[in-house]
Design a protein around this motif. Structure first.
Motif, PDB file in Angstrom:
ATOM      1  N   PRO A  24      24.431 -75.149  16.135  1.00  0.00           N
ATOM      2  CA  PRO A  24      23.138 -75.494  16.740  1.00  0.00           C
ATOM      3  C   PRO A  24      23.292 -76.081  18.139  1.00  0.00           C
ATOM      4  O   PRO A  24      22.420 -75.919  18.988  1.00  0.00           O
ATOM      5  N   SER A  25      24.440 -76.745  18.367  1.00  0.00           N
ATOM      6  CA  SER A  25      24.690 -77.349  19.675  1.00  0.00           C
ATOM      7  C   SER A  25      25.177 -76.334  20.701  1.00  0.00           C
ATOM      8  O   SER A  25      25.381 -76.667  21.860  1.00  0.00           O
ATOM      9  N   GLY A  26      25.397 -75.089  20.245  1.00  0.00           N
ATOM     10  CA  GLY A  26      25.816 -74.050  21.173  1.00  0.00           C
ATOM     11  C   GLY A  26      27.301 -73.733  21.164  1.00  0.00           C
ATOM     12  O   GLY A  26      27.741 -72.809  21.837  1.00  0.00           O
ATOM     13  N   GLY A  27      28.078 -74.476  20.395  1.00  0.00           N
ATOM     14  CA  GLY A  27      29.516 -74.232  20.353  1.00  0.00           C
ATOM     15  C   GLY A  27      29.906 -73.244  19.272  1.00  0.00           C
ATOM     16  O   GLY A  27      29.070 -72.523  18.710  1.00  0.00           O
ATOM     17  N   LEU A  28      31.190 -73.206  18.978  1.00  0.00           N
ATOM     18  CA  LEU A  28      31.726 -72.316  17.956  1.00  0.00           C
ATOM     19  C   LEU A  28      32.693 -73.119  17.086  1.00  0.00           C
ATOM     20  O   LEU A  28      33.563 -73.827  17.606  1.00  0.00           O
ATOM     21  N   ASN A  29      32.540 -73.007  15.764  1.00  0.00           N
ATOM     22  CA  ASN A  29      33.388 -73.757  14.842  1.00  0.00           C
ATOM     23  C   ASN A  29      33.749 -72.869  13.657  1.00  0.00           C
ATOM     24  O   ASN A  29      32.870 -72.253  13.044  1.00  0.00           O
ATOM     25  N   ILE A  30      35.023 -72.810  13.334  1.00  0.00           N
ATOM     26  CA  ILE A  30      35.501 -71.945  12.262  1.00  0.00           C
ATOM     27  C   ILE A  30      34.812 -72.260  10.944  1.00  0.00           C
ATOM     28  O   ILE A  30      34.358 -71.355  10.226  1.00  0.00           O
ATOM     29  N   ALA A  31      34.723 -73.543  10.588  1.00  0.00           N
ATOM     30  CA  ALA A  31      34.162 -73.919   9.286  1.00  0.00           C
ATOM     31  C   ALA A  31      32.689 -73.548   9.177  1.00  0.00           C
ATOM     32  O   ALA A  31      32.215 -73.166   8.102  1.00  0.00           O
ATOM     33  N   HIS A  32      31.959 -73.650  10.265  1.00  0.00           N
ATOM     34  CA  HIS A  32      30.548 -73.264  10.229  1.00  0.00           C
ATOM     35  C   HIS A  32      30.410 -71.780   9.931  1.00  0.00           C
ATOM     36  O   HIS A  32      29.590 -71.375   9.096  1.00  0.00           O
ATOM     37  N   GLU A  33      31.230 -70.959  10.608  1.00  0.00           N
ATOM     38  CA  GLU A  33      31.117 -69.511  10.439  1.00  0.00           C
ATOM     39  C   GLU A  33      31.679 -69.049   9.104  1.00  0.00           C
ATOM     40  O   GLU A  33      31.204 -68.069   8.532  1.00  0.00           O
ATOM     41  N   ALA A  34      32.684 -69.739   8.585  1.00  0.00           N
ATOM     42  CA  ALA A  34      33.303 -69.330   7.327  1.00  0.00           C
ATOM     43  C   ALA A  34      32.526 -69.802   6.107  1.00  0.00           C
ATOM     44  O   ALA A  34      32.512 -69.127   5.078  1.00  0.00           O
ATOM     45  N   ILE A  35      31.870 -70.964   6.210  1.00  0.00           N
ATOM     46  CA  ILE A  35      31.212 -71.563   5.036  1.00  0.00           C
ATOM     47  C   ILE A  35      29.718 -71.796   5.245  1.00  0.00           C
ATOM     48  O   ILE A  35      28.883 -71.246   4.545  1.00  0.00           O
ATOM     49  N   ASP A  36      29.371 -72.622   6.217  1.00  0.00           N
ATOM     50  CA  ASP A  36      28.000 -73.116   6.289  1.00  0.00           C
ATOM     51  C   ASP A  36      26.957 -72.036   6.550  1.00  0.00           C
ATOM     52  O   ASP A  36      25.863 -72.076   5.992  1.00  0.00           O
ATOM     53  N   ARG A  37      27.265 -71.072   7.404  1.00  0.00           N
ATOM     54  CA  ARG A  37      26.229 -70.055   7.688  1.00  0.00           C
ATOM     55  C   ARG A  37      25.937 -69.222   6.437  1.00  0.00           C
ATOM     56  O   ARG A  37      24.809 -68.748   6.262  1.00  0.00           O
ATOM     57  N   HIS A  38      26.927 -69.046   5.551  1.00  0.00           N
ATOM     58  CA  HIS A  38      26.666 -68.349   4.290  1.00  0.00           C
ATOM     59  C   HIS A  38      25.904 -69.251   3.330  1.00  0.00           C
ATOM     60  O   HIS A  38      24.985 -68.804   2.639  1.00  0.00           O
ATOM     61  N   ALA A  39      26.301 -70.527   3.284  1.00  0.00           N
ATOM     62  CA  ALA A  39      25.644 -71.485   2.388  1.00  0.00           C
ATOM     63  C   ALA A  39      24.193 -71.705   2.773  1.00  0.00           C
ATOM     64  O   ALA A  39      23.370 -72.050   1.915  1.00  0.00           O
ATOM     65  N   ASN A  40      23.874 -71.510   4.035  1.00  0.00           N
ATOM     66  CA  ASN A  40      22.496 -71.697   4.513  1.00  0.00           C
ATOM     67  C   ASN A  40      21.636 -70.449   4.329  1.00  0.00           C
ATOM     68  O   ASN A  40      20.457 -70.457   4.666  1.00  0.00           O
ATOM     69  N   GLY A  41      22.240 -69.375   3.817  1.00  0.00           N
ATOM     70  CA  GLY A  41      21.521 -68.112   3.717  1.00  0.00           C
ATOM     71  C   GLY A  41      21.595 -67.497   2.331  1.00  0.00           C
ATOM     72  O   GLY A  41      21.688 -68.188   1.308  1.00  0.00           O
ATOM     73  N   ALA A  42      21.593 -66.172   2.316  1.00  0.00           N
ATOM     74  CA  ALA A  42      21.488 -65.423   1.068  1.00  0.00           C
ATOM     75  C   ALA A  42      22.720 -65.545   0.176  1.00  0.00           C
ATOM     76  O   ALA A  42      22.648 -65.255  -1.027  1.00  0.00           O
ATOM     77  N   LEU A  43      23.840 -65.973   0.741  1.00  0.00           N
ATOM     78  CA  LEU A  43      25.073 -66.043  -0.040  1.00  0.00           C
ATOM     79  C   LEU A  43      25.341 -67.435  -0.609  1.00  0.00           C
ATOM     80  O   LEU A  43      26.436 -67.700  -1.110  1.00  0.00           O
ATOM     81  N   ALA A  44      24.368 -68.309  -0.567  1.00  0.00           N
ATOM     82  CA  ALA A  44      24.568 -69.701  -0.973  1.00  0.00           C
ATOM     83  C   ALA A  44      25.177 -69.816  -2.363  1.00  0.00           C
ATOM     84  O   ALA A  44      26.097 -70.618  -2.589  1.00  0.00           O
ATOM     85  N   GLU A  45      24.704 -69.033  -3.310  1.00  0.00           N
ATOM     86  CA  GLU A  45      25.169 -69.153  -4.696  1.00  0.00           C
ATOM     87  C   GLU A  45      26.257 -68.144  -5.038  1.00  0.00           C
ATOM     88  O   GLU A  45      26.638 -68.013  -6.213  1.00  0.00           O
ATOM     89  N   LYS A  46      26.743 -67.439  -4.057  1.00  0.00           N
ATOM     90  CA  LYS A  46      27.849 -66.513  -4.302  1.00  0.00           C
ATOM     91  C   LYS A  46      29.152 -67.295  -4.409  1.00  0.00           C
ATOM     92  O   LYS A  46      29.364 -68.286  -3.695  1.00  0.00           O
ATOM     93  N   LEU A  47      30.069 -66.842  -5.272  1.00  0.00           N
ATOM     94  CA  LEU A  47      31.360 -67.510  -5.401  1.00  0.00           C
ATOM     95  C   LEU A  47      32.178 -67.314  -4.132  1.00  0.00           C
ATOM     96  O   LEU A  47      32.421 -66.185  -3.696  1.00  0.00           O
ATOM     97  N   ALA A  48      32.587 -68.431  -3.568  1.00  0.00           N
ATOM     98  CA  ALA A  48      33.482 -68.390  -2.411  1.00  0.00           C
ATOM     99  C   ALA A  48      34.935 -68.478  -2.850  1.00  0.00           C
ATOM    100  O   ALA A  48      35.813 -67.845  -2.251  1.00  0.00           O
TER     101      ALA A  48
END
Length: 583
Positions: free
Chosen positions: A42-66
């Motif tokens: 949201p701040s405009g940067g890039l972070n591995i953990a956000h792209e690997a976990i949070d963006r999925h958890a915030n969307g349609a894949l939230a309940e999918k097994l990681a």
């Protein structure tokens, strides 16, 4: 050696590949086009953990097994992307509460436990730098790496702390905090119980702003005799991890993925953690060490579709009298990739015979951060070849000149240094505290890998050997890998390591160390048979003149046969850094 080619099979395309036409993809590819695959902070940067976990958890894949974690004692634990987001947020809050800041190095030293994977994401969310250590390192290599990397924090277990860290705490004065995964109570004010802290931590965390070029991971690699070097990687490396996940591993959302590498090594983080989660794919983690029956049972029970393993493991499977397709249902498996060291042609053919699919080799290094050259689903496989470059990667075979320039070798089959044009996203950004060594890795606009190779008329690259492994015998330049691959074709041979042994007449003599398959005895008769077999395959000038049987060859935990260790022991020389040696 005679070139073999395995034609791509239309059955391989039961799931539509991500790269059906290599030529057009390679010609049109631009790295910056990958940016659209990521959400960004949201701040405009890039972070591995956000792209690997949070963006999925915030969307349609939230309940999918990681994560599906398989404990060595039969325990199973599963985590959805939503759960991984919450647990890694707790870990990040623990770090924040302890005063850990952006850029500080936090080491991980653990077996393959869920908390290690949660911790990796939490470290990155906090803007700190993850520094993986292999749990079977001894105290000295651990100390070397923690000192060289300016360790401020450590995530580990009680057993590893007591055995490998506690006795040398006085040598790590800058180490502020140790978090114990399995301790219910604090040991002292510096050695803390992670479960106690996690219980109190909030499961909501605003990820620290990180830029694409901020340091994210620090991996350690060793030369033949030198001290460990800290290899710096940045958050933007995920461009390469995403692309290789799509084009090499052919990951799709419905895949079940299993990378057998330990997170103490670069493969275990780049492809055992990051790449599958960037694609929203379910990731299998097996805590136990190699066991053939357990491995086949995992492939069967969890319907693994994409399997990334090492040549050492494949050779171990080849040694056993198991017909996997008769004993197990592996119908879900559609792609097997291998990494760690070059894959002998016999292993590729074994895959076709026993798994009904070739094993695809690929090439990369700790310094490259991700796969650079590979055999793709959409192409024929040439057993023994590392394949062709990834789209966006300019690879060449070059000759270094005395005047500091580099000349590209265009003649097919001619050997030289394997080199890459700098600029790919996962390229290492430095050796920590060793800028001079880093600069020497680049010559005349090329990254010189230290590997020797040649390229054939179809653009496939073939590994010859490490530059310092090449054997000069009677005026010939002999690559150990060629000799090893030839001997591997003999039915008695399980593994081979080849070195050059000084000889007053011919410069160096080719000597082979051979590990036999079960059922074969290390006799003088077999030794003579192997020497004759080698001569028939390779010619007298190239074939080994000496054979020595060894039950087990020295290997790194990532599967590479340590030729330089074989040579040091043969010649009575110092063994150098043995911290990566398989125990």
């Amino acid at each position: 050696m005679e070139e073999k080619r395995i034609k791509k099979n239309p059955a391989d395309f039961s799931v539509q590949p991500n790269m059906t036409d290599y030529e057009s993809t390679y010609d049109s590819f631009e790295w910056e086009s990958v940016a659209k695959e990521f959400e960004g902070l949201p701040s405009g940067g890039l972070n591995i953990a956000h792209e690997a976990i949070d963006r999925h958890a915030n969307g349609a894949l939230a309940e999918k097994l990681a994560l599906i974690w398989l404990g060595e004692n039969g325990e199973t634990r599963t985590y959805t992307f939503a759960q991984m987001k919450r647990e890694s947020a707790k870990f990040a809050n623990v770090l924040k509460s302890l005063g850990f800041e952006k850029g500080e190095r936090i080491y991980t030293l653990s077996t393959r436990l869920p908390e290690l994977y949660i911790g990796a994401m939490g470290i990155l969310k906090n803007g700190s730098v993850m520094c993986p250590l292999f749990s079977q390192f001894g105290p000295e290599p651990i100390l070397q790496r923690m000192q060289r990397g300016d360790a401020r924090g450590l995530l580990t277990t009680q057993r590893l702390y007591e055995k490998k860290i506690a006795p040398q705490m006085d040598k790590l004065p800058e180490l502020r905090t140790i978090l114990l995964i399995d301790a219910e109570e604090d040991v002292n004010e510096k050695v803390l119980s992670l479960p106690r802290l996690m219980e109190k931590a909030s499961d909501s965390f605003e990820i620290v702003h990180t830029e694409p070029e901020d340091m994210s991971l620090l991996h350690f690699t060793s030369g033949t005799t030198g001290m460990p070097k800290g290899v710096i990687h940045v958050h933007k490396a995920i461009y390469t991890h995403w692309v290789t996940g799509a084009y090499v591993l052919d990951l799709h959302r419905n895949d079940i993925f299993w990378c057998t590498a330990d997170p103490g090594w670069v493969t275990g983080t780049s492809y055992g953690i990051i790449a599958p989660w960037l694609h929203g794919v379910t990731n299998i983690v097996n805590e136990a060490e190699f066991d053939a029956e357990r491995w086949y049972e995992i492939l069967q029970k969890y319907k693994v579709s994409v399997w990334y393993t090492a040549p050492t493991a494949i050779r171990r499977l080849m040694r056993l009298d198991i017909d996997p397709l008769k004993s197990y249902d592996l119908s879900s498996l559609r792609l097997v990739q291998s990494v760690g060291e070059p894959l002998n042609p016999e292993a590729v053919v074994w895959g076709v015979e026993k798994l009904k699919m070739p094993i695809h080799d690929n090439w990369w290094q700790t310094e490259t951060g991700g796969i650079m050259i590979a055999n793709y689903l959409c192409q024929d496989v040439k057993p023994g070849s590392m394949g062709r470059p990834l789209p966006g990667i300019v690879a060449a075979v070059v000759q270094q000149n005395e005047d500091g320039t580099v000349t590209e070798i265009t003649e097919p089959g001619k050997e030289g240094d394997l080199a890459l044009k700098p600029g790919w996203p996962s390229m290492f950004r430095g050796y920590l505290h060793n800028e001079e060594k880093y600069k020497k890795s680049f010559v005349d606009g090329w990254y010189i890998s230290g590997d020797l190779a040649y390229r054939d008329a179809d653009g496939y690259f073939w590994f010859v050997g490490r530059a310092d492994d090449i054997i000069k015998t009677s005026g010939h330049m002999v690559g150990p890998f060629e000799v090893e691959s030839a001997l591997m074709e003999h039915p008695a041979v399980a593994e081979v390591g080849v070195i050059g042994k000084p000889d007053p007449l011919i410069g160096q003599m080719v000597k082979a160390f051979v590990s036999l398959k079960s059922g074969y005895e290390p006799t003088e008769k077999l030794k003579r048979e192997l020497i004759g077999f080698g001569r028939k395959k390779l010619g007298a000038a190239v074939a080994p003149k000496e054979i020595e049987f060894q039950e087990n060859l020295p290997k790194t935990r990532s599967g590479k046969i340590m030729r330089r260790l074989l040579k040091a022991r043969e010649l009575g020389l110092p063994e150098g850094d043995t911290s990566t040696l398989e125990k």
